[in-house]
Design a protein around this motif. Structure first.
Motif, PDB file in Angstrom:
ATOM      1  N   ARG A 106      35.259  33.872  41.389  1.00 36.43           N
ATOM      2  CA  ARG A 106      34.958  35.294  41.499  1.00 36.43           C
ATOM      3  C   ARG A 106      35.350  35.765  42.892  1.00 36.43           C
ATOM      4  O   ARG A 106      35.327  34.986  43.853  1.00 36.43           O
ATOM      5  CB  ARG A 106      33.464  35.565  41.263  1.00 36.43           C
ATOM      6  N   THR A 139      48.511  31.476  39.643  1.00 32.32           N
ATOM      7  CA  THR A 139      47.066  31.684  39.587  1.00 32.32           C
ATOM      8  C   THR A 139      46.504  32.034  40.958  1.00 32.32           C
ATOM      9  O   THR A 139      45.638  32.910  41.089  1.00 32.32           O
ATOM     10  CB  THR A 139      46.387  30.418  39.042  1.00 32.32           C
ATOM     11  N   THR A 164      44.313  35.314  42.325  1.00 30.35           N
ATOM     12  CA  THR A 164      43.016  35.164  42.985  1.00 30.35           C
ATOM     13  C   THR A 164      42.985  35.868  44.337  1.00 30.35           C
ATOM     14  O   THR A 164      42.018  36.562  44.680  1.00 30.35           O
ATOM     15  CB  THR A 164      42.704  33.670  43.153  1.00 30.35           C
ATOM     16  N   ALA A 220      43.017  39.756  44.024  1.00 32.04           N
ATOM     17  CA  ALA A 220      41.737  40.371  43.665  1.00 32.04           C
ATOM     18  C   ALA A 220      40.939  40.717  44.913  1.00 32.04           C
ATOM     19  O   ALA A 220      40.325  41.792  45.002  1.00 32.04           O
ATOM     20  CB  ALA A 220      40.956  39.433  42.754  1.00 32.04           C
ATOM     21  N   ASP A 280      34.409  44.753  40.277  1.00 30.63           N
ATOM     22  CA  ASP A 280      35.272  43.647  39.814  1.00 30.63           C
ATOM     23  C   ASP A 280      35.071  42.381  40.626  1.00 30.63           C
ATOM     24  O   ASP A 280      35.580  41.323  40.244  1.00 30.63           O
ATOM     25  CB  ASP A 280      36.737  44.074  39.885  1.00 30.63           C
ATOM     26  N   ASP A 303      36.892  35.098  36.951  1.00 32.72           N
ATOM     27  CA  ASP A 303      38.360  35.092  36.933  1.00 32.72           C
ATOM     28  C   ASP A 303      38.846  33.686  36.580  1.00 32.72           C
ATOM     29  O   ASP A 303      39.085  32.854  37.461  1.00 32.72           O
ATOM     30  CB  ASP A 303      38.894  35.538  38.295  1.00 32.72           C
ATOM     31  N   LEU A 332      41.119  44.098  36.104  1.00 33.96           N
ATOM     32  CA  LEU A 332      41.415  43.016  37.039  1.00 33.96           C
ATOM     33  C   LEU A 332      42.452  42.050  36.479  1.00 33.96           C
ATOM     34  O   LEU A 332      43.396  41.662  37.176  1.00 33.96           O
ATOM     35  CB  LEU A 332      40.119  42.263  37.377  1.00 33.96           C
ATOM     36  N   ALA A 333      42.322  41.669  35.215  1.00 34.95           N
ATOM     37  CA  ALA A 333      43.245  40.696  34.629  1.00 34.95           C
ATOM     38  C   ALA A 333      44.676  41.227  34.607  1.00 34.95           C
ATOM     39  O   ALA A 333      45.632  40.513  34.939  1.00 34.95           O
ATOM     40  CB  ALA A 333      42.789  40.331  33.217  1.00 34.95           C
ATOM     41  N   GLU A 361      46.157  41.236  38.091  1.00 36.55           N
ATOM     42  CA  GLU A 361      46.421  39.872  38.534  1.00 36.55           C
ATOM     43  C   GLU A 361      47.696  39.325  37.898  1.00 36.55           C
ATOM     44  O   GLU A 361      48.420  38.539  38.518  1.00 36.55           O
ATOM     45  CB  GLU A 361      45.230  38.978  38.207  1.00 36.55           C
TER      46      GLU A 361
END
Length: 298
Positions: free
Chosen positions: A70, A126, A130, A133, A151, A156, A197-198, A201
């Motif tokens: 997170r 990935t 991260t 975010a 968020d 995540d 958020l997704a 990202e």
């Protein structure tokens, strides 16, 4: 009749776009079968295991401690959990989607890119999401790239960013340009439809992989040019080529044409012998010269 040329054109395009990729995957699977993708099978089993455990009353907390990420967590905690977060499926999505993505995209990448490169691209994708975010939440929702503070509490996890990054890099390596553009367009449409958020990202993962592709292309060009080529970006000319030693060229050929001796050097012929005299034969002359005795005259 008009459908035949269009069908041939579609087949030709499919061969150009996916032919090399299909050939590489098919050859590996025919020769080694499931032994060609051991890392992918391990990832599928690990994802299924985490899904099974986190749905148990006693397993949710352990899985969150191991692989939950997170934006509100300290950075060092997020970095430690990021590798395993790829294999922790999101609770609000069906697990079969994550398993299918890993089996298909990770499997193709493991065959075509190798295990190490597959893991590196997946981790970079990935990790880019991260880190993005945290930056986006710090920017705030007023910024086009920002996100609301709520968020920061969103879990995540999942392999989606890694799958998108691998698909993009595979398209670059095998010159499947249409596939690359379709992946990028799909993610842009996702953000336009659902700005969460997704989705953002995923765009961050795309940006990170595009940078990796650019660096790879630049290194490839430099390797092709070689050390002696001109570096236009730095304005330097190549080093002078070493001088090749050459054998000395031969001089002018001697004149072998024959010229007769001058007239003065020729011996004048002797006067003719008187009448009645007997001329010695050449054999007699030769005999006199060899024995030293005068020739016998008759």
């Amino acid at each position: 009749m008009p459908s035949e040329p269009s069908a041939d054109g579609a087949r030709a395009f499919a061969r150009r776009e996916w032919g090399p990729l299909y050939t590489a995957v098919r050859t590996a699977l025919v020769e080694r079968r499931w032994r060609a993708v051991p890392m992918t099978l391990t990832a599928v089993c690990l994802t299924a295991f985490f899904q099974l455990v986190q749905n148990q009353p006693w397993g949710y907390e352990p899985v969150q401690v191991i692989g939950s990420v997170r934006a509100e967590y300290p950075l060092w905690v997020a970095l430690l959990r990021t590798p395993l977060s790829l294999f922790v499926p999101a609770l609000d999505l069906p697990v079969w989607g994550a398993l299918a993505q890993i089996l298909l995209v990770f499997g193709i990448a493991e065959i075509c890119l190798g295990r190490l490169r597959t893991l590196v691209i997946a981790y970079v994708s990935t990790l880019a999401g991260t880190l993005y975010a945290r930056i986006a939440i710090a920017l705030g929702p007023e910024n086009a790239l920002g996100l609301p503070a709520a968020d920061a509490h969103v879990v995540d996890t999942g392999p989606s960013a890694a799958v998108i990054g691998l698909a993009l890099y595979l398209g670059y390596r095998y010159r499947a340009w249409l596939t690359m553009n379709l992946v990028i367009a799909a993610m842009v449409i996702e953000v336009l439809i659902k700005n969460n958020l997704a989705g953002k990202e995923h765009l961050a993962a795309i940006a990170a992989v595009l940078v990796v592709c650019a660096v790879t292309a630049l290194r490839g060009r430099r390797r092709q040019r070689g050390p002696g080529s001109r570096d236009v970006s730095r304005g330097r000319s190549p080093a002078p080529a070493p001088e090749v030693s050459r054998a000395p060229s031969p001089g002018p050929a001697p004149d072998v044409s024959w010229e007769p001796p001058p007239a003065a050097a020729l011996t004048e012929p002797s006067a003719a012998p008187p009448a009645g005299a007997v001329c010695p034969s050449p054999d007699a002359e030769t005999a006199t010269t060899r024995s030293g005795a005068p020739p016998i005259r008759s």
